[in-house]
Design an enzyme around this catalytic site. Structure first.
Site, PDB file in Angstrom:
ATOM      1  N   GLY A  14      48.828  45.125  44.507  1.00  0.00           N
ATOM      2  CA  GLY A  14      49.608  43.992  43.981  1.00  0.00           C
ATOM      3  C   GLY A  14      48.826  42.688  44.110  1.00  0.00           C
ATOM      4  N   LYS A  15      47.496  42.795  44.126  1.00  0.00           N
ATOM      5  CA  LYS A  15      46.648  41.606  44.331  1.00  0.00           C
ATOM      6  C   LYS A  15      46.894  40.540  43.263  1.00  0.00           C
ATOM      7  CE  LYS A  15      43.128  44.407  44.135  1.00  0.00           C
ATOM      8  NZ  LYS A  15      43.802  45.707  44.206  1.00  0.00           N
ATOM      9  N   GLY A  39      42.665  46.315  37.335  1.00  0.00           N
ATOM     10  CA  GLY A  39      43.801  45.975  36.475  1.00  0.00           C
ATOM     11  C   GLY A  39      44.791  45.236  37.340  1.00  0.00           C
ATOM     12  N   HIS A  40      44.878  43.919  37.166  1.00  0.00           N
ATOM     13  CA  HIS A  40      45.742  43.095  38.013  1.00  0.00           C
ATOM     14  C   HIS A  40      46.921  42.602  37.170  1.00  0.00           C
ATOM     15  CE1 HIS A  40      42.186  42.191  40.957  1.00  0.00           C
ATOM     16  NE2 HIS A  40      42.460  43.478  40.831  1.00  0.00           N
ATOM     17  N   GLN A 221      39.882  46.242  43.505  1.00  0.00           N
ATOM     18  CA  GLN A 221      39.928  47.544  44.192  1.00  0.00           C
ATOM     19  C   GLN A 221      40.507  47.358  45.609  1.00  0.00           C
ATOM     20  OE1 GLN A 221      36.612  46.831  42.381  1.00  0.00           O
ATOM     21  NE2 GLN A 221      37.996  47.468  40.788  1.00  0.00           N
TER      22      GLN A 221
HETATM   23  P1  GDP Z   1      46.531  45.088  41.677  1.00  0.00           P
HETATM   24  O1  GDP Z   1      45.486  45.887  40.994  1.00  0.00           O
HETATM   25  O2  GDP Z   1      46.373  45.089  43.163  1.00  0.00           O
HETATM   26  O3  GDP Z   1      46.683  43.704  41.126  1.00  0.00           O
HETATM   27  O4  GDP Z   1      47.900  45.847  41.405  1.00  0.00           O
HETATM   28  P2  GDP Z   1      48.386  46.459  39.989  1.00  0.00           P
HETATM   29  O5  GDP Z   1      48.784  45.339  39.109  1.00  0.00           O
HETATM   30  O6  GDP Z   1      47.429  47.442  39.472  1.00  0.00           O
HETATM   31  O7  GDP Z   1      49.639  47.310  40.450  1.00  0.00           O
HETATM   32  C1  GDP Z   1      50.692  46.733  41.144  1.00  0.00           C
HETATM   33  C2  GDP Z   1      51.994  46.972  40.326  1.00  0.00           C
HETATM   34  O8  GDP Z   1      53.102  46.685  41.149  1.00  0.00           O
HETATM   35  C3  GDP Z   1      52.126  46.043  39.142  1.00  0.00           C
HETATM   36  O9  GDP Z   1      52.823  46.722  38.141  1.00  0.00           O
HETATM   37  C4  GDP Z   1      52.958  44.887  39.679  1.00  0.00           C
HETATM   38  O10 GDP Z   1      53.700  44.230  38.666  1.00  0.00           O
HETATM   39  C5  GDP Z   1      53.875  45.610  40.622  1.00  0.00           C
HETATM   40  N1  GDP Z   1      54.301  44.849  41.809  1.00  0.00           N
HETATM   41  C6  GDP Z   1      53.598  43.989  42.579  1.00  0.00           C
HETATM   42  N2  GDP Z   1      54.337  43.625  43.655  1.00  0.00           N
HETATM   43  C7  GDP Z   1      55.517  44.265  43.546  1.00  0.00           C
HETATM   44  C8  GDP Z   1      56.684  44.330  44.361  1.00  0.00           C
HETATM   45  O11 GDP Z   1      56.759  43.722  45.421  1.00  0.00           O
HETATM   46  N3  GDP Z   1      57.693  45.138  43.928  1.00  0.00           N
HETATM   47  C9  GDP Z   1      57.630  45.846  42.764  1.00  0.00           C
HETATM   48  N4  GDP Z   1      58.665  46.599  42.416  1.00  0.00           N
HETATM   49  N5  GDP Z   1      56.532  45.809  41.978  1.00  0.00           N
HETATM   50  C10 GDP Z   1      55.506  45.039  42.369  1.00  0.00           C
HETATM   51  P1  IMO Z   2      42.365  47.240  41.140  1.00  0.00           P
HETATM   52  O1  IMO Z   2      41.550  45.993  41.251  1.00  0.00           O
HETATM   53  C1  IMO Z   2      42.708  51.510  41.804  1.00  0.00           C
HETATM   54  C2  IMO Z   2      39.061  53.876  41.469  1.00  0.00           C
HETATM   55  C3  IMO Z   2      38.981  54.858  40.323  1.00  0.00           C
HETATM   56  C4  IMO Z   2      38.093  55.919  40.944  1.00  0.00           C
HETATM   57  C5  IMO Z   2      37.113  55.096  41.771  1.00  0.00           C
HETATM   58  C6  IMO Z   2      35.816  54.776  41.061  1.00  0.00           C
HETATM   59  O2  IMO Z   2      43.306  47.236  39.985  1.00  0.00           O
HETATM   60  O3  IMO Z   2      43.013  47.554  42.437  1.00  0.00           O
HETATM   61  P2  IMO Z   2      35.061  53.226  39.053  1.00  0.00           P
HETATM   62  O4  IMO Z   2      35.717  52.929  37.744  1.00  0.00           O
HETATM   63  O5  IMO Z   2      34.896  52.021  39.915  1.00  0.00           O
HETATM   64  O6  IMO Z   2      33.819  54.031  38.890  1.00  0.00           O
HETATM   65  O7  IMO Z   2      36.092  54.201  39.809  1.00  0.00           O
HETATM   66  O8  IMO Z   2      37.797  53.879  42.069  1.00  0.00           O
HETATM   67  N1  IMO Z   2      39.364  52.489  41.061  1.00  0.00           N
HETATM   68  C7  IMO Z   2      40.535  51.894  41.246  1.00  0.00           C
HETATM   69  N2  IMO Z   2      41.693  52.378  41.730  1.00  0.00           N
HETATM   70  N3  IMO Z   2      42.621  50.215  41.464  1.00  0.00           N
HETATM   71  C8  IMO Z   2      41.455  49.696  41.004  1.00  0.00           C
HETATM   72  O9  IMO Z   2      41.283  48.389  40.775  1.00  0.00           O
HETATM   73  C9  IMO Z   2      40.347  50.565  40.836  1.00  0.00           C
HETATM   74  N4  IMO Z   2      39.085  50.408  40.385  1.00  0.00           N
HETATM   75  C10 IMO Z   2      38.477  51.599  40.541  1.00  0.00           C
HETATM   76  O10 IMO Z   2      40.248  55.349  39.972  1.00  0.00           O
HETATM   77  O11 IMO Z   2      38.852  56.701  41.823  1.00  0.00           O
HETATM   78 MG    MG Z   3      45.305  47.473  39.663  1.00  0.00          MG
END
Ligand code: GDP
Ligand code: IMO
Ligand code: MG
Length: 420
Positions: A14-15, A39-40, A221
């Protein structure tokens, strides 16, 4: 002064949401590693947007955003992302800067990523196939091309030389997919990239710091995917930990103040590799469906399990985490019983450290159970109003990790966050 926000698990903690929330207190938001494998997700005015390379401060008009030298940048993805943020009314040309030392991801890096994964068969990493590994390999192998090289007259010659090297590697892999469309897109995107504010990132950021500006470094990550300390070889190819901030932006360690570590209230992982607390049962399915645990970059279902305090403590140690943010607390609302991994059983012995080569050992999680709070917390806006059972859960984390949970996120929305 620099504060850092980074993920402590296997990514997707959830960064994006948390950086967007904290950005108001900073002047500069900077990405220091990773690339479009990230993917943030952010919700801005109820619109969902997923950022891959653009720092998550971009929706704050008065903030400067920097893509640091430690990032590997795909111009094609950048162009698409920029179109996405522009459609939400953001003038990214005004406040998005890129370091000239940032390495480029070329179409052949993506092809090599795919070829390498195909060649691994059952041992594949589960890469996002965005070309991350091959691009970092060209960086450490001293072959890569950087954003600043774009401004060189002989860029095309350098590109062709590297392209030929890559072709030989692709031939060795017996990989013959046609990537001409990717290359066309790439050259178009390079024109787009040339128009950017390309700066000397290290002077840029140090001048900001010296003039009293506050910098927030945004990790991608998570610590368990770190190339040195993660579950190697099932990791990404960059330094995802706080040390990566120094080399990925060109700042000195003394400049770093707070290291804010993010953990989900449970745990997920996407891609292959060890995951001691993984749940392959109905509870795992429940977490996946309720938490909408599907990759923001690839759409793949995320593996789900209980929170792992052995791994979290390790992550707090290597990062020097000073405070924690616990996200997705609301996803545990409907569970009668919650579990927390407090130790590992390795060959019949109880251990509380993360071992070398986790993938070659049979690790069984040893749990402590908690009663679920069984009530919806997503509209609560004060710590006092949280269920006592959630506080018991949080207090256990505080005591175990010796780092305080300072914020609890209880929904994806920008304002769904509670100060503890
Ligand atoms: P990131 O890569 O660390 O930025 O996280 P992602 O965006 O890939 O995945 C986090 C998911 O959780 C996203 O769909 C956010 O919208 C959602 N999210 C973040 N914080 C919360 C929370 O406290 N509760 C819920 N239900 N969803 C959240
Ligand atoms: P965020 O920033 C979750 C995982 C991939 C794979 C491994 C290597 O959204 O948290 P790569 O594409 O770097 O060669 O993949 O790392 N991975 C992630 N998993 N969140 C990510 O980014 C990731 N970025 C890479 O699924 O296991
Ligand atoms: Mg992500």
């Amino acid at each position: 002064m620099v504060d850092v926000i980074l993920g402590l698990q296997w990514g997707d903690e959830g960064k994006g949401k948390i950086v967007d929330f904290f950005a108001k207190d900073y002047d500069v938001i900077a990405r220091f590693q990773g690339g479009p494998n990230a993917g943030h997700t952010l919700y801005v005015n109820n619109n969902k947007i997923v950022l891959h390379q653009i720092p998550s401060g971009i929706f704050h008009e008065d903030k400067t955003n920097l893509i640091g030298n430690g990032v590997v940048l795909d111009p094609v993805t950048l162009k698409k992302e920029c179109a996405g943020v522009a459609s939400m009314g953001v003038d990214y040309r005004k406040n998005l800067y890129i370091s000239e030392r940032t390495h480029l991801i070329l179409p052949t890096h993506r092809a090599l990523d795919k070829a390498s994964e195909l060649s691994k068969g059952h041992d594949k990493i589960g890469s996002t196939l965005k070309g991350i590994g091959p691009s970092y390999m060209d960086k450490t192998g001293r072959n890569g091309l950087r954003v600043g090289d774009l401004l060189d007259k002989n860029f095309t010659t350098q590109y062709i030389k590297l392209r030929m090297k890559h072709q030989r590697l692709l031939d060795n892999f017996n990989f013959h997919e046609d990537i001409s469309v990717w290359e066309e897109e790439f050259f178009e995107a390079l024109e787009f990239l040339r128009e950017f504010k390309i700066v000397n990132g290290e002077y840029f950021i140090n001048e900001k710091i010296s003039s009293g500006k506050k910098v927030l470094a945004e990790g991608a990550q998570g610590s368990m995917l770190d190339v040195d300390f993660g579950t190697f070889p099932f990791v990404t190819s960059s330094s995802t930990i706080s040390a990566g901030v120094c080399s990925g932006l060109g700042i000195a360690p003394q400049r770093i103040r707070e290291v804010i570590g993010i953990t989900k209230a449970y745990c997920t992982r996407v891609g292959s590799g060890p995951f001691p607390t993984e749940l392959l049962d109905a509870t795992g399915d429940y977490l996946r469906n309720t938490g909408n645990e599907f990759g923001s970059t690839t759409g793949r279902p995320r593996r789900c399990g209980w929170i792992d305090l052995v791994a979290l403590q390790f992550a707090c140690m290597i990062n020097g985490v000073t405070q924690l943010v616990m996200t997705k607390a609301d996803i545990l609302d409907g569970l009668d019983e919650l579990k927390v991994c407090r130790a590992y059983n390795i060959n019949g012995e109880e251990k509380n450290y993360v071992p070398f080569q986790m993938n070659r050992l049979n690790i069984e999680a040893i749990y402590k159970s908690f009663e679920g709070w069984n009530t919806s917390v997503s509209s609560i806006d004060s710590y006092a109003a949280l269920p006592e059972k959630m506080k018991t859960y949080i207090n256990y984390l505080n005591d175990y990790l010796k780092v305080p949970v300072k914020y609890i996120s209880n929904g994806p929305g920008r304002e769904q966050i509670i100060s503890a």
